[in-house]
Design a protein around this motif. Structure first.
Motif, PDB file in Angstrom:
ATOM      1  N   GLY A 117       0.810  -1.218   0.000  1.00 54.88           N
ATOM      2  CA  GLY A 117       0.000   0.000   0.000  1.00 54.88           C
ATOM      3  C   GLY A 117       0.837   1.258   0.000  1.00 54.88           C
ATOM      4  O   GLY A 117       2.068   1.221  -0.134  1.00 54.88           O
ATOM      5  N   ASN A 118       0.167   2.388   0.163  1.00 57.87           N
ATOM      6  CA  ASN A 118       0.834   3.687   0.144  1.00 57.87           C
ATOM      7  C   ASN A 118       1.451   4.010   1.501  1.00 57.87           C
ATOM      8  O   ASN A 118       0.804   3.846   2.532  1.00 57.87           O
ATOM      9  CB  ASN A 118      -0.165   4.793  -0.203  1.00 57.87           C
ATOM     10  N   TRP A 119       2.676   4.489   1.456  1.00 57.24           N
ATOM     11  CA  TRP A 119       3.375   4.996   2.625  1.00 57.24           C
ATOM     12  C   TRP A 119       3.298   6.515   2.568  1.00 57.24           C
ATOM     13  O   TRP A 119       3.318   7.103   1.486  1.00 57.24           O
ATOM     14  CB  TRP A 119       4.842   4.605   2.586  1.00 57.24           C
ATOM     15  N   TRP A 120       3.234   7.157   3.728  1.00 58.97           N
ATOM     16  CA  TRP A 120       3.216   8.613   3.806  1.00 58.97           C
ATOM     17  C   TRP A 120       4.325   9.077   4.736  1.00 58.97           C
ATOM     18  O   TRP A 120       4.553   8.480   5.793  1.00 58.97           O
ATOM     19  CB  TRP A 120       1.879   9.117   4.346  1.00 58.97           C
ATOM     20  N   GLU A 148       5.825   2.918  -7.994  1.00 55.47           N
ATOM     21  CA  GLU A 148       5.032   4.049  -8.488  1.00 55.47           C
ATOM     22  C   GLU A 148       5.736   5.387  -8.336  1.00 55.47           C
ATOM     23  O   GLU A 148       5.263   6.384  -8.847  1.00 55.47           O
ATOM     24  CB  GLU A 148       3.685   4.115  -7.746  1.00 55.47           C
ATOM     25  N   GLU A 201       4.094  10.894  -0.566  1.00 49.90           N
ATOM     26  CA  GLU A 201       3.406   9.608  -0.692  1.00 49.90           C
ATOM     27  C   GLU A 201       4.265   8.709  -1.566  1.00 49.90           C
ATOM     28  O   GLU A 201       4.813   9.144  -2.577  1.00 49.90           O
ATOM     29  CB  GLU A 201       2.038   9.811  -1.338  1.00 49.90           C
ATOM     30  N   TRP A 202       4.377   7.448  -1.174  1.00 46.35           N
ATOM     31  CA  TRP A 202       5.181   6.497  -1.946  1.00 46.35           C
ATOM     32  C   TRP A 202       4.498   5.145  -1.981  1.00 46.35           C
ATOM     33  O   TRP A 202       3.905   4.696  -0.998  1.00 46.35           O
ATOM     34  CB  TRP A 202       6.569   6.351  -1.319  1.00 46.35           C
ATOM     35  N   ARG A 203       4.583   4.513  -3.136  1.00 47.97           N
ATOM     36  CA  ARG A 203       4.133   3.132  -3.307  1.00 47.97           C
ATOM     37  C   ARG A 203       5.166   2.437  -4.178  1.00 47.97           C
ATOM     38  O   ARG A 203       5.614   2.989  -5.182  1.00 47.97           O
ATOM     39  CB  ARG A 203       2.775   3.064  -3.972  1.00 47.97           C
TER      40      ARG A 203
END
Length: 89
Positions: free
Chosen positions: A30-33, A51, A46-48
């Motif tokens: 999932g997405n990390w913030w 992506e 934001e990182w995935r």
């Protein structure tokens, strides 16, 4: 260690007085913030995996879910954008 964790280390090195907080996803894919605050400025990242990084300067005028100021394909360009956004006015 993943890319956003490495980016956080670099940000800490470049901006030792900055305060950073992570929001990790329940699902590892999932997405990390990462929120970084320094001298009254707030940058959200934001990182995935696979992506890249979405980097945004957060102000009182920022609308929720507005999108990112910039999308960076790698850690080096994300750090450059963070440096640009956090540099003194």
């Amino acid at each position: 260690m993943n890319e956003i964790e490495l980016l956080a280390q670099e940000i800490e090195r470049v901006f030792p007085d900055a305060k950073s907080t992570f929001d990790t996803p329940a699902d590892p894919k999932g997405n990390w913030w990462l929120d970084v605050k320094q001298d009254g400025k707030h940058v959200a990242i934001e990182w995935r995996q696979g992506e890249g990084f979405g980097v945004s300067l957060i102000t009182e005028k920022t609308l929720p879910f507005e999108g990112h100021d910039d999308v960076c394909p790698d850690q080096t360009s994300a750090l450059a954008k963070v440096r640009e956004l956090l540099r003194p006015s």
